[in-house]
Scaffold this motif. Structure first.
Motif, mmCIF file in Angstrom:
data_model
loop_
_atom_site.group_PDB
_atom_site.id
_atom_site.type_symbol
_atom_site.label_atom_id
_atom_site.label_comp_id
_atom_site.label_asym_id
_atom_site.label_seq_id
_atom_site.Cartn_x
_atom_site.Cartn_y
_atom_site.Cartn_z
ATOM 1 N N THR A 9 -34.390 -45.012 41.107
ATOM 2 C CA THR A 9 -34.965 -46.320 41.404
ATOM 3 C C THR A 9 -33.898 -47.281 41.904
ATOM 4 O O THR A 9 -34.113 -48.042 42.862
ATOM 5 N N GLU A 10 -32.721 -47.234 41.281
ATOM 6 C CA GLU A 10 -31.620 -48.100 41.704
ATOM 7 C C GLU A 10 -31.174 -47.757 43.131
ATOM 8 O O GLU A 10 -30.867 -48.652 43.930
ATOM 9 N N ASP A 11 -31.132 -46.459 43.445
ATOM 10 C CA ASP A 11 -30.775 -46.038 44.805
ATOM 11 C C ASP A 11 -31.760 -46.607 45.825
ATOM 12 O O ASP A 11 -31.361 -47.110 46.893
ATOM 13 N N ILE A 12 -33.037 -46.505 45.512
ATOM 14 C CA ILE A 12 -34.067 -46.954 46.454
ATOM 15 C C ILE A 12 -33.958 -48.452 46.704
ATOM 16 O O ILE A 12 -33.956 -48.910 47.859
ATOM 17 N N TYR A 13 -33.838 -49.219 45.628
ATOM 18 C CA TYR A 13 -33.696 -50.668 45.796
ATOM 19 C C TYR A 13 -32.420 -51.015 46.551
ATOM 20 O O TYR A 13 -32.396 -51.958 47.371
ATOM 21 N N ARG A 14 -31.344 -50.284 46.297
ATOM 22 C CA ARG A 14 -30.080 -50.549 46.997
ATOM 23 C C ARG A 14 -30.233 -50.332 48.507
ATOM 24 O O ARG A 14 -29.788 -51.159 49.312
#
Length: 310
Positions: A9-14
């Motif tokens: 999820t953090e990768d996607i938002y980044r």
């Protein structure tokens, strides 16, 4: 069982923040749909990366609609969210499949279309995929647009140097003769007359795609980094293309295949143009100020400034 690395999820938002295509609100909406998709992949033992194609996204949407007793036509945001996830995979170098399988190009239907295709390739430097799109555009959109703009037999006669043509103005070749000056087809002069036609056709494509909630048509009309800006419900709305497409698809309005729209003004300077359009979305009237840029031979909307009429 999922064995391949997948974006967190953090990768996607980044990636979304770096790409600057989605507003925070649209990102939250997309993420909820991605979570549902991931649950589906886990339940069926599917590899997420391999499911990120248009065909398999539609299969997922059909499954989800049946499980939730929903109309699949109301779930277009799932498609947009999964296409955005496909781009995340690309950005992270995780080699997802092509979102849409390439279609084999059909040969031009008539000799004059073949001549025009050759002109685009040799004199305009357009890649083959762009040429194919333009030929499709002429055959599907231009007759409708010319009817809307009032093209007549007189325009056809003038474009053919006074030579009469038999029958009504209906064939693709006759439309091309009316739209493309002979010297322009030979690569000897400006394409300004054709540009006006192509710009108006691009605007019509945008209006029709908006009024029918056609995701592919909307994305084709706009440059990927375009902005859609206006005052909405007392606040400035500043949308990316992804967020705007999500808004249109999420509105759930019945499609209108004959929308009311008018080109109020059109101004062209070489590869830049502005168009003032009055149109409707549902029962709401808008005035749109569209800025278009000619990129690789195609006119794309790079910004839309709108006024919502009370």
């Amino acid at each position: 069982m999922q064995t391949e690395p997948t974006p967190t999820t953090e990768d996607i938002y980044r990636v979304w923040r770096a790409d600057r295509r989605l507003s925070p609100g649209a990102a939250l909406v997309y993420m909820r749909r991605i979570r549902s998709f991931r649950s589906y992949c886990a339940e069926h033992g599917l590899i997420e990366r391999e499911e990120l194609t248009l065909e398999r996204a539609n299969r997922f949407i059909g499954w989800y609609a049946r499980r939730q007793n929903l109309d699949p036509r109301s779930l277009g945001l799932f498609r947009s969210a999964l296409q955005s996830l496909n781009r995340v995979y690309h950005s992270m170098g995780l080699a997802p499949p092509d979102w849409r399988s390439p279609r084999p190009a059909k040969p031009p239907a008539t000799p004059l279309l073949a001549e025009y295709a050759d002109y685009l390739l040799r004199h305009r430097g357009n890649p083959q995929v762009t040429v194919h799109k333009k030929l499709q555009h002429f055959q599907s959109q231009v007759p409708l647009m010319c009817k809307n703009r009032g093209f007549s037999g007189a325009a056809l006669l003038a474009a053919n140097g006074g030579k009469k043509t038999a029958g009504p103005v209906v064939s693709n070749d006759q439309w091309l003769h009316a739209l493309i000056p002979t010297n322009a087809r030979r690569g000897e002069a400006s394409m300004s007359q054709t540009d006006e036609i192509l710009i108006t056709a691009a605007v019509q494509g945008y209006v029709l795609a908006m009024s029918t909630a056609a995701e592919e048509g909307l994305r084709a009309a706009f440059h990927p980094h375009a902005s859609i800006v206006g005052n909405f419900e007392g606040a400035v709305e500043w949308l990316s293309v992804d967020a705007y497409v999500g808004e249109v698809l999420g509105a759930g309005l019945p499609p209108s295949h004959s929308p009311n729209w008018t080109v109020v003004s059109l101004d062209i300077t070489d590869d830049a143009a502005t168009v003032k359009v009055e149109d409707e979305f549902g029962s709401t009237k808008f005035t749109d100020y569209l800025a278009l840029l000619k990129i690789a031979g195609e006119w794309k909307i790079i910004s839309k400034l709108y006024h919502l009429h009370n």
